[in-house]
Design a protein around this motif. Structure first.
Motif, PDB file in Angstrom:
ATOM      1  N   HIS A 163     -22.991 -76.165 -27.804  1.00  0.00           N
ATOM      2  CA  HIS A 163     -23.499 -77.565 -27.759  1.00  0.00           C
ATOM      3  C   HIS A 163     -25.022 -77.609 -27.826  1.00  0.00           C
ATOM      4  N   GLU A 164     -25.669 -78.692 -28.464  1.00  0.00           N
ATOM      5  CA  GLU A 164     -27.060 -78.622 -28.562  1.00  0.00           C
ATOM      6  C   GLU A 164     -27.537 -79.999 -27.806  1.00  0.00           C
ATOM      7  N   PRO A 165     -27.815 -79.643 -26.420  1.00  0.00           N
ATOM      8  CA  PRO A 165     -28.217 -80.901 -25.430  1.00  0.00           C
ATOM      9  C   PRO A 165     -29.408 -81.774 -25.940  1.00  0.00           C
ATOM     10  N   SER A 166     -30.210 -81.053 -26.831  1.00  0.00           N
ATOM     11  CA  SER A 166     -31.693 -81.795 -27.077  1.00  0.00           C
ATOM     12  C   SER A 166     -31.326 -82.725 -28.138  1.00  0.00           C
ATOM     13  N   GLU A 167     -30.064 -82.494 -28.886  1.00  0.00           N
ATOM     14  CA  GLU A 167     -29.812 -83.741 -30.076  1.00  0.00           C
ATOM     15  C   GLU A 167     -29.200 -85.013 -29.462  1.00  0.00           C
ATOM     16  N   ILE A 168     -29.774 -85.945 -30.043  1.00  0.00           N
ATOM     17  CA  ILE A 168     -29.074 -87.294 -29.452  1.00  0.00           C
ATOM     18  C   ILE A 168     -28.290 -87.900 -30.743  1.00  0.00           C
ATOM     19  N   PRO A 169     -27.041 -87.916 -31.037  1.00  0.00           N
ATOM     20  CA  PRO A 169     -26.063 -87.489 -29.915  1.00  0.00           C
ATOM     21  C   PRO A 169     -25.814 -85.863 -29.859  1.00  0.00           C
ATOM     22  N   ILE A 170     -25.283 -85.845 -28.703  1.00  0.00           N
ATOM     23  CA  ILE A 170     -25.138 -84.164 -28.317  1.00  0.00           C
ATOM     24  C   ILE A 170     -24.034 -83.666 -29.437  1.00  0.00           C
ATOM     25  N   ARG A 171     -24.686 -82.464 -30.092  1.00  0.00           N
ATOM     26  CA  ARG A 171     -23.633 -81.672 -31.301  1.00  0.00           C
ATOM     27  C   ARG A 171     -23.040 -80.640 -30.398  1.00  0.00           C
ATOM     28  N   PHE A 172     -21.701 -80.609 -30.720  1.00  0.00           N
ATOM     29  CA  PHE A 172     -20.774 -79.569 -30.508  1.00  0.00           C
ATOM     30  C   PHE A 172     -20.149 -78.593 -31.570  1.00  0.00           C
ATOM     31  N   VAL A 173     -19.880 -77.483 -31.150  1.00  0.00           N
ATOM     32  CA  VAL A 173     -19.364 -76.714 -32.179  1.00  0.00           C
ATOM     33  C   VAL A 173     -17.987 -76.174 -31.640  1.00  0.00           C
ATOM     34  N   TRP A 174     -16.856 -76.357 -32.239  1.00  0.00           N
ATOM     35  CA  TRP A 174     -15.661 -76.071 -31.643  1.00  0.00           C
ATOM     36  C   TRP A 174     -14.960 -75.323 -32.607  1.00  0.00           C
ATOM     37  N   ARG A 175     -13.988 -74.240 -31.749  1.00  0.00           N
ATOM     38  CA  ARG A 175     -13.138 -73.419 -32.854  1.00  0.00           C
ATOM     39  C   ARG A 175     -12.004 -73.873 -32.678  1.00  0.00           C
ATOM     40  N   LEU A 176     -11.094 -73.970 -33.768  1.00  0.00           N
ATOM     41  CA  LEU A 176      -9.652 -74.637 -33.917  1.00  0.00           C
ATOM     42  C   LEU A 176      -8.933 -73.344 -33.566  1.00  0.00           C
ATOM     43  N   ASP A 177      -8.275 -73.356 -32.359  1.00  0.00           N
ATOM     44  CA  ASP A 177      -7.364 -72.392 -31.949  1.00  0.00           C
ATOM     45  C   ASP A 177      -6.041 -71.888 -32.950  1.00  0.00           C
ATOM     46  N   ASP A 178      -5.596 -72.960 -33.637  1.00  0.00           N
ATOM     47  CA  ASP A 178      -4.550 -72.712 -34.505  1.00  0.00           C
ATOM     48  C   ASP A 178      -4.658 -72.743 -35.835  1.00  0.00           C
ATOM     49  N   PHE A 179      -5.923 -72.365 -36.289  1.00  0.00           N
ATOM     50  CA  PHE A 179      -6.323 -72.383 -37.762  1.00  0.00           C
ATOM     51  C   PHE A 179      -5.477 -71.695 -38.618  1.00  0.00           C
ATOM     52  N   GLU A 180      -5.071 -70.409 -38.169  1.00  0.00           N
ATOM     53  CA  GLU A 180      -3.877 -69.579 -38.779  1.00  0.00           C
ATOM     54  C   GLU A 180      -2.767 -70.382 -39.572  1.00  0.00           C
ATOM     55  N   TYR A 181      -2.454 -71.034 -38.532  1.00  0.00           N
ATOM     56  CA  TYR A 181      -1.007 -71.814 -38.780  1.00  0.00           C
ATOM     57  C   TYR A 181      -1.226 -72.907 -39.581  1.00  0.00           C
ATOM     58  N   LEU A 182      -2.469 -73.782 -39.253  1.00  0.00           N
ATOM     59  CA  LEU A 182      -2.666 -74.901 -39.897  1.00  0.00           C
ATOM     60  C   LEU A 182      -3.168 -74.483 -41.430  1.00  0.00           C
ATOM     61  N   GLN A 183      -3.802 -73.456 -41.668  1.00  0.00           N
ATOM     62  CA  GLN A 183      -4.317 -73.216 -43.026  1.00  0.00           C
ATOM     63  C   GLN A 183      -2.925 -72.611 -43.992  1.00  0.00           C
ATOM     64  N   LYS A 184      -1.988 -71.971 -43.118  1.00  0.00           N
ATOM     65  CA  LYS A 184      -0.884 -71.366 -44.034  1.00  0.00           C
ATOM     66  C   LYS A 184       0.081 -72.383 -44.035  1.00  0.00           C
ATOM     67  N   SER A 185       0.317 -73.399 -43.369  1.00  0.00           N
ATOM     68  CA  SER A 185       1.492 -74.194 -43.039  1.00  0.00           C
ATOM     69  C   SER A 185       1.540 -75.608 -43.271  1.00  0.00           C
ATOM     70  N   SER A 186       0.261 -76.146 -43.145  1.00  0.00           N
ATOM     71  CA  SER A 186      -0.288 -77.699 -43.090  1.00  0.00           C
ATOM     72  C   SER A 186      -0.965 -78.156 -44.406  1.00  0.00           C
ATOM     73  N   LYS A 187      -0.206 -78.747 -45.296  1.00  0.00           N
ATOM     74  CA  LYS A 187      -1.009 -79.268 -46.541  1.00  0.00           C
ATOM     75  C   LYS A 187      -2.000 -80.509 -45.960  1.00  0.00           C
ATOM     76  N   PRO A 188      -1.605 -81.323 -45.069  1.00  0.00           N
ATOM     77  CA  PRO A 188      -2.673 -82.179 -44.691  1.00  0.00           C
ATOM     78  C   PRO A 188      -3.761 -81.782 -44.369  1.00  0.00           C
ATOM     79  N   PHE A 189      -3.809 -80.525 -43.465  1.00  0.00           N
ATOM     80  CA  PHE A 189      -4.933 -80.094 -42.896  1.00  0.00           C
ATOM     81  C   PHE A 189      -5.780 -79.367 -44.003  1.00  0.00           C
ATOM     82  N   ARG A 190      -5.324 -78.676 -44.791  1.00  0.00           N
ATOM     83  CA  ARG A 190      -5.954 -78.218 -46.144  1.00  0.00           C
ATOM     84  C   ARG A 190      -6.609 -79.393 -46.881  1.00  0.00           C
ATOM     85  N   GLU A 191      -6.038 -80.563 -47.120  1.00  0.00           N
ATOM     86  CA  GLU A 191      -6.547 -81.605 -47.690  1.00  0.00           C
ATOM     87  C   GLU A 191      -7.847 -81.952 -46.892  1.00  0.00           C
TER      88      GLU A 191
END
Length: 200
Positions: A163-191
């Motif tokens: 995260h970047e505390p100096s930015e207003i609003p604070i900016r976070f970067v998150w990792r999607l734990d289920d990316f592999e499944y989502l990319q393979k099995s979820s058309k809504p996610f790919r869209e």
């Protein structure tokens, strides 16, 4: 003598704010990962909140305008993948996502601290010459994203990266734990990822 009404054996919900209620994370992960939550009478966020609550005798109260919903046992982040002022973007083909907190929140805001330390554990804070320790419980951070005119897609759990505390609003970067499944099995996610890429 007046007859007494039979008392219900089911527990009543005296506190209906989401801060006092629990999310059924297991049900979301097993039944809704990568799927669109059907809107409830045109209400997309309400549909998610009603679906997620673990006690079906409770209709959760929450701020409809907020993109962050703090529950007793989890925190939900809501992202709309459209709009002229869109700031949250997928990175690394959807493996990561940026997310901005509310403008009134800063690094010391309790919910922001909860997000930063969502993995749990003991943290030492240094303030001038003083040191303080704080214990954080492990907190699932759950991501919901939507395209214009559609319901929210449950994109699973997130892991904190930075995260970047100096930015207003604070900016976070998150990792999607289920990316592999989502990319393979979820058309809504790919869209979602495709739509997001067309905006940047």
């Amino acid at each position: 003598a007046a007859k007494k009404r039979p008392s219900s054996s089911l527990p009543r919900c005296s506190r209906t704010s989401v801060k006092f209620l629990n999310v059924d994370v297991e049900r979301l992960n097993s039944s809704w990962l990568g799927k669109i939550v059907p809107p409830m009478g045109g209400q997309v966020k309400r549909a998610v909140m009603e679906l997620a609550v673990s006690s079906k005798r409770c209709s959760p109260k929450f701020s409809r305008m907020s993109g962050i919903q703090e529950w007793n046992n989890a925190v939900m982040l809501f992202v709309n993948v459209y709009g002229d002022e869109y700031k949250n973007v997928f990175l690394e083909d959807g493996r990561q996502i940026t997310w901005f907190a509310q403008s009134r929140q800063w690094e010391g805001t309790p919910v922001i601290q909860r997000l930063i330390h969502c993995a749990g554990g003991c943290v030492t804070f240094q303030d001038d010459d003083n040191e303080e320790e704080a214990n954080f419980e492990e907190t699932p951070v759950l991501l919901f994203c939507r395209n214009l005119g559609k319901g929210y897609v449950y994109c699973g759990e997130l892991s904190y990266m930075a995260h970047e505390p100096s930015e207003i609003p604070i900016r976070f970067v998150w990792r999607l734990d289920d990316f592999e499944y989502l990319q393979k099995s979820s058309k809504p996610f790919r869209e979602l990822v495709k739509s997001c890429g067309e905006l940047v």
